[in-house]
Write a protein that holds these residues in place. Sequence first.
Motif, mmCIF file in Angstrom:
data_model
loop_
_atom_site.group_PDB
_atom_site.id
_atom_site.type_symbol
_atom_site.label_atom_id
_atom_site.label_comp_id
_atom_site.label_asym_id
_atom_site.label_seq_id
_atom_site.Cartn_x
_atom_site.Cartn_y
_atom_site.Cartn_z
ATOM 1 N N ARG A 226 0.886 -1.251 0.060
ATOM 2 C CA ARG A 226 0.176 0.103 0.103
ATOM 3 C C ARG A 226 0.973 1.191 -0.009
ATOM 4 N NH1 ARG A 226 -5.029 1.531 0.504
ATOM 5 N NH2 ARG A 226 -5.900 -0.467 0.754
ATOM 6 N N LEU A 227 0.855 2.176 -1.018
ATOM 7 C CA LEU A 227 1.380 3.499 -1.003
ATOM 8 C C LEU A 227 0.665 4.420 -0.160
ATOM 9 C CD1 LEU A 227 2.707 5.034 -4.254
ATOM 10 C CD2 LEU A 227 1.167 6.530 -2.694
ATOM 11 N N ARG A 228 1.217 4.936 0.860
ATOM 12 C CA ARG A 228 0.660 5.863 1.789
ATOM 13 C C ARG A 228 1.451 7.343 1.740
ATOM 14 N NH1 ARG A 228 -2.407 2.984 6.483
ATOM 15 N NH2 ARG A 228 -4.089 4.301 5.881
ATOM 16 N N LEU A 229 0.749 8.284 2.269
ATOM 17 C CA LEU A 229 1.558 9.534 2.681
ATOM 18 C C LEU A 229 2.383 10.322 1.586
ATOM 19 C CD1 LEU A 229 2.251 8.854 6.427
ATOM 20 C CD2 LEU A 229 0.041 9.486 5.371
ATOM 21 N N LEU A 230 1.958 10.236 0.512
ATOM 22 C CA LEU A 230 2.762 10.927 -0.720
ATOM 23 C C LEU A 230 2.367 12.436 -0.373
ATOM 24 C CD1 LEU A 230 4.244 11.149 -3.345
ATOM 25 C CD2 LEU A 230 2.030 10.954 -4.464
ATOM 26 N N PHE A 231 3.311 13.291 -0.748
ATOM 27 C CA PHE A 231 3.318 14.876 -0.704
ATOM 28 C C PHE A 231 4.598 15.278 -1.128
ATOM 29 C CE2 PHE A 231 5.569 15.085 3.458
ATOM 30 C CZ PHE A 231 5.837 16.620 3.399
ATOM 31 N N VAL A 232 4.428 16.665 -1.528
ATOM 32 C CA VAL A 232 5.479 17.542 -1.643
ATOM 33 C C VAL A 232 5.364 18.868 -1.410
ATOM 34 C CG1 VAL A 232 7.201 18.379 -3.543
ATOM 35 C CG2 VAL A 232 6.416 16.059 -3.771
ATOM 36 N N ASP A 233 6.174 19.575 -0.613
ATOM 37 C CA ASP A 233 6.015 20.814 -0.311
ATOM 38 C C ASP A 233 5.595 21.558 -1.538
ATOM 39 O OD1 ASP A 233 5.837 21.005 2.260
ATOM 40 O OD2 ASP A 233 8.097 21.330 2.652
ATOM 41 N N PRO A 234 4.792 22.748 -1.536
ATOM 42 C CA PRO A 234 4.532 23.559 -2.767
ATOM 43 C C PRO A 234 5.778 24.327 -3.238
ATOM 44 C CG PRO A 234 2.945 23.902 -0.926
ATOM 45 C CD PRO A 234 3.994 22.866 -0.317
ATOM 46 N N ASP A 235 6.573 24.757 -2.567
ATOM 47 C CA ASP A 235 7.839 25.408 -2.760
ATOM 48 C C ASP A 235 8.989 24.456 -3.548
ATOM 49 O OD1 ASP A 235 8.847 24.285 -0.852
ATOM 50 O OD2 ASP A 235 9.602 25.891 0.209
ATOM 51 N N ALA A 236 8.802 23.181 -3.390
ATOM 52 C CA ALA A 236 9.683 22.285 -4.027
ATOM 53 C C ALA A 236 8.934 21.448 -5.158
ATOM 54 C CB ALA A 236 9.843 21.079 -3.195
ATOM 55 N N ARG A 237 7.503 21.840 -5.514
ATOM 56 C CA ARG A 237 6.943 21.220 -6.805
ATOM 57 C C ARG A 237 7.794 21.627 -8.053
ATOM 58 N NH1 ARG A 237 1.121 22.086 -4.116
ATOM 59 N NH2 ARG A 237 1.366 20.454 -2.300
ATOM 60 N N GLY A 238 7.678 20.971 -9.263
ATOM 61 C CA GLY A 238 8.261 21.315 -10.393
ATOM 62 C C GLY A 238 9.549 20.558 -10.585
ATOM 63 N N HIS A 239 9.863 19.941 -9.764
ATOM 64 C CA HIS A 239 10.985 19.136 -9.830
ATOM 65 C C HIS A 239 10.912 17.495 -10.209
ATOM 66 C CE1 HIS A 239 13.912 22.162 -8.494
ATOM 67 N NE2 HIS A 239 12.889 22.603 -7.520
ATOM 68 N N GLY A 240 9.396 17.330 -10.344
ATOM 69 C CA GLY A 240 9.447 15.883 -10.413
ATOM 70 C C GLY A 240 9.494 15.093 -9.458
ATOM 71 N N LEU A 241 9.237 15.626 -8.204
ATOM 72 C CA LEU A 241 9.611 14.693 -7.125
ATOM 73 C C LEU A 241 8.542 13.643 -6.872
ATOM 74 C CD1 LEU A 241 11.445 17.271 -4.563
ATOM 75 C CD2 LEU A 241 12.409 15.007 -5.632
ATOM 76 N N GLY A 242 7.295 14.318 -7.149
ATOM 77 C CA GLY A 242 6.097 13.447 -6.603
ATOM 78 C C GLY A 242 6.153 11.904 -7.398
ATOM 79 N N GLY A 243 6.613 12.164 -8.754
ATOM 80 C CA GLY A 243 6.570 11.141 -9.636
ATOM 81 C C GLY A 243 7.842 10.189 -9.178
ATOM 82 N N ARG A 244 8.920 10.997 -8.903
ATOM 83 C CA ARG A 244 10.051 10.005 -8.415
ATOM 84 C C ARG A 244 9.484 9.185 -7.032
ATOM 85 N NH1 ARG A 244 15.393 13.190 -7.992
ATOM 86 N NH2 ARG A 244 16.132 11.239 -7.112
ATOM 87 N N LEU A 245 8.903 9.921 -6.239
ATOM 88 C CA LEU A 245 8.541 9.089 -4.823
ATOM 89 C C LEU A 245 7.739 7.790 -5.286
ATOM 90 C CD1 LEU A 245 7.937 12.251 -2.639
ATOM 91 C CD2 LEU A 245 9.708 10.478 -2.257
ATOM 92 N N VAL A 246 6.598 8.272 -6.237
ATOM 93 C CA VAL A 246 5.708 6.930 -6.593
ATOM 94 C C VAL A 246 6.468 6.054 -7.210
ATOM 95 C CG1 VAL A 246 3.892 6.391 -8.072
ATOM 96 C CG2 VAL A 246 3.706 8.420 -6.707
ATOM 97 N N GLU A 247 7.352 6.411 -8.210
ATOM 98 C CA GLU A 247 8.208 5.397 -8.920
ATOM 99 C C GLU A 247 9.182 4.589 -7.997
ATOM 100 O OE1 GLU A 247 11.876 6.678 -10.976
ATOM 101 O OE2 GLU A 247 11.014 5.890 -12.748
ATOM 102 N N ALA A 248 9.549 5.182 -6.724
ATOM 103 C CA ALA A 248 10.398 4.455 -5.695
ATOM 104 C C ALA A 248 9.646 3.610 -5.030
ATOM 105 C CB ALA A 248 11.033 5.700 -4.903
ATOM 106 N N VAL A 249 8.437 3.732 -4.873
ATOM 107 C CA VAL A 249 7.370 2.553 -4.252
ATOM 108 C C VAL A 249 7.279 1.571 -5.177
ATOM 109 C CG1 VAL A 249 4.999 2.431 -3.350
ATOM 110 C CG2 VAL A 249 6.392 4.477 -2.550
ATOM 111 N N VAL A 250 7.002 1.835 -6.524
ATOM 112 C CA VAL A 250 6.575 0.871 -7.215
ATOM 113 C C VAL A 250 7.754 -0.095 -7.453
ATOM 114 C CG1 VAL A 250 5.941 0.299 -9.804
ATOM 115 C CG2 VAL A 250 5.028 2.188 -8.271
ATOM 116 N N GLU A 251 9.007 0.478 -7.640
ATOM 117 C CA GLU A 251 10.198 -0.318 -7.974
ATOM 118 C C GLU A 251 10.650 -1.174 -6.722
ATOM 119 O OE1 GLU A 251 13.560 1.468 -9.735
ATOM 120 O OE2 GLU A 251 12.550 1.995 -11.533
ATOM 121 N N PHE A 252 10.414 -0.522 -5.642
ATOM 122 C CA PHE A 252 10.657 -1.303 -4.209
ATOM 123 C C PHE A 252 9.818 -2.572 -4.416
ATOM 124 C CE2 PHE A 252 9.690 -1.943 0.058
ATOM 125 C CZ PHE A 252 10.986 -2.314 0.556
#
Length: 311
Positions: A226-252
Amino acid sequence: MHIHEIRAFNRFYTNLIGALDYGKHLRAPYTLTESRVLYELAHSPRTDAVDLRVSLSLDAGYLSRLLTRFERAGLVERGPSTTDARRQRVTLTPGGREAAALLDERSRAAVGSLLSGVPPEDRPRLATAMRTVRDILGRDRTRPADAPVLRDPVPGELGWIVQRHGALYAAEFGWNTDFEGLVARIVADFAQDHDPYLERVWVAELDGRPVGSVMCVRDDAPGTARLRLLFVDPDARGHGLGGRLVEAVVEFAYEVGYREVVLWTNDVLVAARKIYQRAGFTLVAEKPHRSYGVDLVGQDWRLPLQEGTAK
């Protein structure tokens, strides 16, 4: 004069942290370089051999011999990269992840012991000075100083995840403290009882500060993560971090043998839903509910993990 001071600092610091006899310093059978390779493999969602060589400035032949020793010891597995067949992908085995975790624990204990002799009022100044050294000397490195990274949480950051969720969702969606309480329970359950081989938390870091998180935990259904607690601070958006975090869960989840990844979210989280869709998740159910002081529509999403899912 400057060269003399830098060399003097190098001699002082390498002696202080035991770098000349690193294995003895951490009571482990690994050199400083071997320990650093294990660290990189444990803290990156995907690592090709060429990435290790470039990021650590290692000779290709030396790295190949080191990885061969690790492979014979059952610490790593090597195979073709899922994105480029000409590259070699390196992943930690369960034994390798255990060795990396032990090194990380002992390294933190060693640093904690070092800091115990520093007065609390001097510690912020010490951390700032170290960050200044990294910023100045790291400007021309292969990875820019402001390149975002994913890593394990350090002590205190599980509490930060709770605080940031509560503050962020209150500001952006008007949710009350019921939501913060839910996040606190999820984090507390993970901190008190989790399987390090099947469950993990990632923190996204940008410019030396935490800016996001995600969690992978076992679901009640067998073979399901189960993927839980995904978030990225507003001032850090635009770097693709949300996608990378989800990708990390899927690959793991794929690598440790889960058959599927599921998640529950709400329809108002439009940006997050787009990330899930791009990662291949499918909406399987919706249900209205009232929670956190507002009316919402809860959504269940699912991603089967089949051959070729992780990329």
